[in-house]
Design a protein around this motif. Structure first.
Motif, short mmCIF file in Angstrom:
data_model
loop_
_atom_site.label_atom_id
_atom_site.label_comp_id
_atom_site.label_asym_id
_atom_site.label_seq_id
_atom_site.Cartn_x
_atom_site.Cartn_y
_atom_site.Cartn_z
N LEU A 193 -8.68 3.45 -3.04
CA LEU A 193 -7.96 3.75 -1.80
C LEU A 193 -8.56 2.97 -0.64
CD1 LEU A 193 -5.83 5.41 -0.31
CD2 LEU A 193 -7.53 7.23 -0.04
N PHE A 194 -9.89 2.91 -0.56
CA PHE A 194 -10.52 2.17 0.52
C PHE A 194 -10.20 0.68 0.42
CE2 PHE A 194 -13.98 -0.26 2.42
CZ PHE A 194 -13.98 0.26 3.70
N GLU A 195 -10.25 0.13 -0.77
CA GLU A 195 -9.97 -1.30 -0.95
C GLU A 195 -8.54 -1.64 -0.52
OE1 GLU A 195 -12.93 -2.18 -4.76
OE2 GLU A 195 -10.88 -1.49 -5.07
N PHE A 196 -7.58 -0.82 -0.92
CA PHE A 196 -6.19 -1.08 -0.54
C PHE A 196 -6.00 -0.95 0.97
CE2 PHE A 196 -5.26 -1.13 -4.94
CZ PHE A 196 -3.98 -1.65 -5.11
N ASN A 197 -6.61 0.05 1.59
CA ASN A 197 -6.51 0.20 3.04
C ASN A 197 -7.18 -0.98 3.75
OD1 ASN A 197 -5.06 2.64 3.29
ND2 ASN A 197 -6.90 3.84 2.84
N LEU A 198 -8.31 -1.44 3.21
CA LEU A 198 -8.99 -2.59 3.79
C LEU A 198 -8.12 -3.83 3.73
CD1 LEU A 198 -11.54 -3.98 4.94
CD2 LEU A 198 -12.38 -4.21 2.59
N LEU A 199 -7.50 -4.06 2.59
CA LEU A 199 -6.62 -5.22 2.44
C LEU A 199 -5.48 -5.18 3.44
CD1 LEU A 199 -6.48 -5.51 -1.45
CD2 LEU A 199 -7.26 -7.30 0.11
N ILE A 224 4.28 0.42 -8.73
CA ILE A 224 4.88 1.54 -8.00
C ILE A 224 3.79 2.50 -7.52
CG2 ILE A 224 6.38 3.55 -8.25
CD1 ILE A 224 8.04 1.82 -10.25
N ALA A 225 2.79 2.73 -8.37
CA ALA A 225 1.67 3.58 -7.98
C ALA A 225 0.86 2.93 -6.85
CB ALA A 225 0.78 3.87 -9.18
N PHE A 226 0.68 1.60 -6.91
CA PHE A 226 -0.03 0.89 -5.85
C PHE A 226 0.67 1.12 -4.50
CE2 PHE A 226 -1.62 -2.79 -8.80
CZ PHE A 226 -2.35 -1.87 -9.53
N ALA A 227 1.98 1.04 -4.51
CA ALA A 227 2.76 1.15 -3.27
C ALA A 227 2.58 2.51 -2.61
CB ALA A 227 4.24 0.90 -3.55
N THR A 228 2.38 3.55 -3.42
CA THR A 228 2.22 4.90 -2.88
C THR A 228 0.75 5.32 -2.81
OG1 THR A 228 2.54 5.83 -5.10
CG2 THR A 228 4.49 5.60 -3.70
N LEU A 229 -0.16 4.41 -3.13
CA LEU A 229 -1.60 4.69 -3.14
C LEU A 229 -1.94 5.90 -4.00
CD1 LEU A 229 -2.42 4.08 0.66
CD2 LEU A 229 -2.64 2.47 -1.26
N ASP A 281 -4.03 8.38 -11.99
CA ASP A 281 -4.00 8.03 -13.41
C ASP A 281 -5.08 6.99 -13.72
OD1 ASP A 281 -2.31 8.04 -16.06
OD2 ASP A 281 -2.63 5.93 -15.57
N GLU A 282 -5.78 7.18 -14.84
CA GLU A 282 -6.88 6.28 -15.21
C GLU A 282 -6.40 4.86 -15.41
OE1 GLU A 282 -10.41 4.51 -16.40
OE2 GLU A 282 -10.05 6.37 -15.29
N ALA A 283 -5.27 4.67 -16.10
CA ALA A 283 -4.75 3.32 -16.36
C ALA A 283 -4.39 2.62 -15.04
CB ALA A 283 -3.54 3.38 -17.27
N VAL A 284 -3.83 3.37 -14.11
CA VAL A 284 -3.50 2.81 -12.80
C VAL A 284 -4.78 2.40 -12.06
CG1 VAL A 284 -2.56 3.34 -10.51
CG2 VAL A 284 -1.31 4.04 -12.56
N ARG A 285 -5.81 3.22 -12.15
CA ARG A 285 -7.07 2.90 -11.48
C ARG A 285 -7.67 1.62 -12.02
NH1 ARG A 285 -7.91 8.61 -11.87
NH2 ARG A 285 -9.35 8.39 -13.63
N GLN A 286 -7.61 1.43 -13.33
CA GLN A 286 -8.14 0.20 -13.92
C GLN A 286 -7.34 -1.01 -13.48
OE1 GLN A 286 -10.99 -0.21 -15.67
NE2 GLN A 286 -11.35 1.94 -15.16
N PHE A 295 -6.61 -5.66 -9.66
CA PHE A 295 -5.84 -6.28 -8.59
C PHE A 295 -6.69 -6.50 -7.33
CE2 PHE A 295 -3.41 -5.71 -4.66
CZ PHE A 295 -2.67 -6.89 -4.71
N THR A 296 -7.48 -5.51 -6.94
CA THR A 296 -8.26 -5.66 -5.70
C THR A 296 -9.30 -6.76 -5.84
OG1 THR A 296 -9.73 -3.83 -6.36
CG2 THR A 296 -7.89 -3.31 -4.88
#
Length: 236
Positions: free
Chosen positions: A133-139, A189-194, A198-203, A208-209
């Motif tokens: 979450l922090f990485e996506f907000n930072l980007l 889709i999960a990235f877009a909603t932060l 889900d573990e697979a999404v986190r990986q 991606f980050t």
């Protein structure tokens, strides 16, 4: 001259002359800046225990430009209790800020994201969601813009069952090629909603980050990641 006490944190500190410290701060209203803490290494200095990472501080300094001089530093709250994985993750977040954000650029929103991230690291058993979450907000704050919900080639909405390959400065394009740059539509889709529940999404988000942050970080390895891998193979 900065007259009002300001909230901030120590990102990094290092010796300066015989008795002083050079301290990288992240402050709520002035962003990242470097100050000299004169006499902070002296035996009787009260700053020795105060100028530590992950301690919420109230700060004051002098100096109009360049290197400034710290004049006051006092705890605003107790040090956040980061241990083991959370501690190394905190060092990683601090190094990201040190490496990618411009000095003396106010960003209260990023400060709030940082504070929330540290609080989550101190209280959550799984550090991965708050790091992502922090990485996506930072980007986003860095101005990095990418459409996760539409194919950059056709403009069609992303299909959760399809795979998409990332192209720098373009976005995600539907592709049958599967490599490090390929992501499932459901991940995007999960990235877009932060949503990193889900573990697979986190990986996928971690992958991606790393790709997205590389232009900001350059080729120099992250010291915090090297330090961590010497102990626990986590930030791999």
């Amino acid at each position: 001259m900065q007259t009002e006490l300001q909230r901030g944190f120590v990102l990094h500190r290092r010796p300066y002359s015989e008795t002083s410290l050079l301290v990288d701060l992240f402050t709520e209203e002035n962003g990242r800046l470097t100050v000299i803490a004169k006499g902070a290494r002296a035996k009787r200095s009260t700053w020795k225990s105060v100028l530590q990472p992950f301690t919420p501080l109230l700060l004051r300094w002098t100096g109009k430009s360049g290197l400034k001089t710290l004049t006051k530093a006092e705890p605003a709250a107790i040090t956040l209790p980061l241990q083991q994985t959370a501690l190394y993750s905190g060092f990683y977040v601090n190094e990201l800020l040190t490496r990618v954000i411009e000095p003396e650029t106010a960003n209260p929103q990023l400060f709030q994201h940082y504070l929330k991230c540290l609080t989550s690291l101190a209280t959550e058993t799984n550090v991965e969601p708050c790091l992502r979450l922090f990485e996506f907000n930072l980007l986003q704050i860095l101005g990095y813009g990418v459409d996760f919900l539409h194919c950059a080639g056709s403009g069609q909405p992303v299909d959760s069952t399809m795979t998409y390959r990332y192209r720098e400065e373009k976005g995600f394009i539907a592709s049958l090629v599967k490599d490090n740059l390929t992501f499932y539509g459901r991940d995007l889709i999960a990235f877009a909603t932060l949503d990193f529940s889900d573990e697979a999404v986190r990986q996928a988000a971690k992958r991606f980050t790393r790709i997205a942050l590389k232009p900001y970080l350059g080729d120099k390895p992250l010291k915090s990641r090297e330090l961590f891998t010497q102990n626990i193979l986590f930030l791999k």
